[in-house]
Motif scaffolding. Sequence first.
Motif, PDB file in Angstrom:
ATOM      1  N   ALA A 140      47.212 139.418 100.698  1.00  0.00           N
ATOM      2  CA  ALA A 140      47.765 138.105 100.604  1.00  0.00           C
ATOM      3  C   ALA A 140      48.046 137.304 101.533  1.00  0.00           C
ATOM      4  N   MET A 141      48.533 137.781 102.796  1.00  0.00           N
ATOM      5  CA  MET A 141      49.116 136.918 103.811  1.00  0.00           C
ATOM      6  C   MET A 141      47.706 136.519 104.599  1.00  0.00           C
ATOM      7  N   ALA A 142      46.845 137.618 104.581  1.00  0.00           N
ATOM      8  CA  ALA A 142      45.433 137.086 105.338  1.00  0.00           C
ATOM      9  C   ALA A 142      44.710 135.936 104.384  1.00  0.00           C
ATOM     10  N   GLY A 143      44.786 135.963 103.178  1.00  0.00           N
ATOM     11  CA  GLY A 143      44.362 134.774 102.200  1.00  0.00           C
ATOM     12  C   GLY A 143      44.918 133.570 102.593  1.00  0.00           C
ATOM     13  N   VAL A 144      46.462 133.499 102.667  1.00  0.00           N
ATOM     14  CA  VAL A 144      47.093 132.342 102.910  1.00  0.00           C
ATOM     15  C   VAL A 144      46.715 131.631 104.404  1.00  0.00           C
ATOM     16  N   SER A 145      46.463 132.549 105.519  1.00  0.00           N
ATOM     17  CA  SER A 145      46.114 132.397 106.719  1.00  0.00           C
ATOM     18  C   SER A 145      44.724 131.596 106.649  1.00  0.00           C
ATOM     19  N   ALA A 146      43.801 132.170 105.998  1.00  0.00           N
ATOM     20  CA  ALA A 146      42.376 131.513 105.816  1.00  0.00           C
ATOM     21  C   ALA A 146      42.305 130.383 105.077  1.00  0.00           C
ATOM     22  N   SER A 147      43.169 130.194 104.200  1.00  0.00           N
ATOM     23  CA  SER A 147      43.211 128.965 103.359  1.00  0.00           C
ATOM     24  C   SER A 147      43.737 127.852 104.257  1.00  0.00           C
ATOM     25  N   ILE A 148      44.797 128.109 105.323  1.00  0.00           N
ATOM     26  CA  ILE A 148      45.488 127.241 106.107  1.00  0.00           C
ATOM     27  C   ILE A 148      44.451 126.752 107.055  1.00  0.00           C
ATOM     28  N   ALA A 149      43.690 127.750 107.688  1.00  0.00           N
ATOM     29  CA  ALA A 149      42.644 127.504 108.525  1.00  0.00           C
ATOM     30  C   ALA A 149      41.522 126.552 107.918  1.00  0.00           C
ATOM     31  N   VAL A 192      41.764 127.642 114.744  1.00  0.00           N
ATOM     32  CA  VAL A 192      41.161 128.917 115.362  1.00  0.00           C
ATOM     33  C   VAL A 192      42.327 130.126 115.300  1.00  0.00           C
ATOM     34  N   PRO A 193      43.642 129.909 115.493  1.00  0.00           N
ATOM     35  CA  PRO A 193      44.549 131.229 115.136  1.00  0.00           C
ATOM     36  C   PRO A 193      44.623 131.471 113.594  1.00  0.00           C
ATOM     37  N   TRP A 194      44.667 130.415 112.932  1.00  0.00           N
ATOM     38  CA  TRP A 194      44.618 130.722 111.590  1.00  0.00           C
ATOM     39  C   TRP A 194      43.259 131.557 110.890  1.00  0.00           C
ATOM     40  N   TRP A 195      42.135 131.123 111.380  1.00  0.00           N
ATOM     41  CA  TRP A 195      41.071 131.926 110.963  1.00  0.00           C
ATOM     42  C   TRP A 195      41.109 133.399 111.719  1.00  0.00           C
ATOM     43  N   LEU A 196      41.436 133.561 112.878  1.00  0.00           N
ATOM     44  CA  LEU A 196      42.046 134.694 113.236  1.00  0.00           C
ATOM     45  C   LEU A 196      42.977 135.670 112.633  1.00  0.00           C
ATOM     46  N   GLY A 197      44.117 134.959 112.135  1.00  0.00           N
ATOM     47  CA  GLY A 197      44.935 135.464 111.207  1.00  0.00           C
ATOM     48  C   GLY A 197      44.200 135.923 109.789  1.00  0.00           C
ATOM     49  N   GLY A 198      43.353 135.186 109.311  1.00  0.00           N
ATOM     50  CA  GLY A 198      42.778 135.541 108.061  1.00  0.00           C
ATOM     51  C   GLY A 198      41.982 136.794 108.352  1.00  0.00           C
ATOM     52  N   LEU A 199      41.375 137.034 109.483  1.00  0.00           N
ATOM     53  CA  LEU A 199      40.538 138.099 109.692  1.00  0.00           C
ATOM     54  C   LEU A 199      41.538 139.326 109.918  1.00  0.00           C
ATOM     55  N   PHE A 200      42.386 139.440 110.943  1.00  0.00           N
ATOM     56  CA  PHE A 200      43.335 140.383 111.258  1.00  0.00           C
ATOM     57  C   PHE A 200      44.531 140.747 110.695  1.00  0.00           C
ATOM     58  N   ILE A 201      45.120 139.774 109.864  1.00  0.00           N
ATOM     59  CA  ILE A 201      46.278 140.016 109.127  1.00  0.00           C
ATOM     60  C   ILE A 201      46.249 141.418 108.322  1.00  0.00           C
ATOM     61  N   ALA A 244      51.563 146.792 106.121  1.00  0.00           N
ATOM     62  CA  ALA A 244      52.064 145.958 105.016  1.00  0.00           C
ATOM     63  C   ALA A 244      53.268 145.027 105.707  1.00  0.00           C
ATOM     64  N   MET A 245      54.299 145.472 106.145  1.00  0.00           N
ATOM     65  CA  MET A 245      55.628 145.204 106.585  1.00  0.00           C
ATOM     66  C   MET A 245      55.511 144.097 107.676  1.00  0.00           C
ATOM     67  N   THR A 246      54.443 144.252 108.554  1.00  0.00           N
ATOM     68  CA  THR A 246      54.162 143.418 109.723  1.00  0.00           C
ATOM     69  C   THR A 246      53.493 142.318 109.240  1.00  0.00           C
ATOM     70  N   ALA A 247      52.409 142.184 108.210  1.00  0.00           N
ATOM     71  CA  ALA A 247      51.681 141.051 107.988  1.00  0.00           C
ATOM     72  C   ALA A 247      52.683 139.686 107.761  1.00  0.00           C
ATOM     73  N   PRO A 248      53.807 139.781 106.922  1.00  0.00           N
ATOM     74  CA  PRO A 248      54.399 138.663 106.725  1.00  0.00           C
ATOM     75  C   PRO A 248      55.112 138.123 107.953  1.00  0.00           C
ATOM     76  N   LEU A 249      55.484 138.973 108.897  1.00  0.00           N
ATOM     77  CA  LEU A 249      56.099 138.508 110.339  1.00  0.00           C
ATOM     78  C   LEU A 249      54.760 137.777 111.082  1.00  0.00           C
ATOM     79  N   ALA A 250      53.581 138.490 110.945  1.00  0.00           N
ATOM     80  CA  ALA A 250      52.703 137.602 111.663  1.00  0.00           C
ATOM     81  C   ALA A 250      52.273 136.274 111.241  1.00  0.00           C
ATOM     82  N   LEU A 251      52.314 136.326 109.773  1.00  0.00           N
ATOM     83  CA  LEU A 251      52.176 134.924 109.295  1.00  0.00           C
ATOM     84  C   LEU A 251      53.254 133.984 109.543  1.00  0.00           C
TER      85      LEU A 251
END
Lengths: 200, 101
Positions: A122-131, A151-160, A165-172
């Motif tokens: 879910a977090m990766a999807g949000v990151s990719a849509s913001i990218a 760029v950081p948002w695309w990277l977030g979409g790729l790697f988040i 699981a519990m680190t992903a929201p912190l990264a976003l």
Amino acid sequence: MATAASDPSDDLAFIRKTMEDARRTVDLGGIFYVLWGSLCVLGTAASYLAAWLGAAGLIGAVWIAVALAGAVAMIPAARGRGSRTKTFASGLMGVAWGCAILVGAVFEVGAALSGTLTLESAMAGVSASIALGFLLSAAIARSRAMALLSVPWWLGGLFIGTLPAMTAPLALGSLTLLFELIPGIVIVARRKGREHEAEA
Amino acid sequence: MRPKPDYDHRRLDDVLHSRLRLAIAAALAAVDEMEFSALRDLVGATDGNMTTHTRRLEEEGYIEVRKRFVGRKPCTSYRLTKKGKAALAAYVEELGKFIGK
């Protein structure tokens, strides 16, 4: 700028160039990023809470709520309040972000319905849509800074999605703070600075 | 460059025959509405010049001025009127005659 017109062909070129520059004038709408950045931080916190409570199925609903709240809050902006220039490009910018948010919402809802939605996806999807939103905005505004922000948002979409699981929201949340809220605050502050200059 | 026979410089609009007023009119022709600071930044004018030239355009009925408050701050926006659009179109047409377009 010279105060008198010169030769006619030069004037025609000048008129064309000025019109073209005006068409490209896009209000980068810093308040837009502050608004969505704040909502994303809230959405991230709510997703984190949902996962912590063992209700990951609610994450899709959280992001639908975020998208709806953002859309309602953007109505005054869509009507042109707070915009320095009303242009076709400004309208396109709103459509670009609307599409990016819709893509993210469709992804989240689809994944939730198929039972494959996880907190990190879910977090990766949000990151990719913001990218996507930043990249489309960069193309409309011809802004290299906005393209770089994607760029950081695309990277977030790729790697988040690969994070625990519990680190992903912190990264976003960190991405939102660094690459949406802060740039939004800078844009708003610059605009206010220009307005103060105009008033002085 | 030699002007075409049907070109007459006297038909050029005096109001628009100023670089800055021409720039303001051209910029406003490309948008629905523009705020003072955005227009000033676009045409590269000073606040004083902008005030003088927008006033002249307003007196001619070429632009409309909208003043409102955003919060407690005054905000001035400009829009090209029908008369302004027609004047700019006529000006461009006259220039086109000179270079034979």
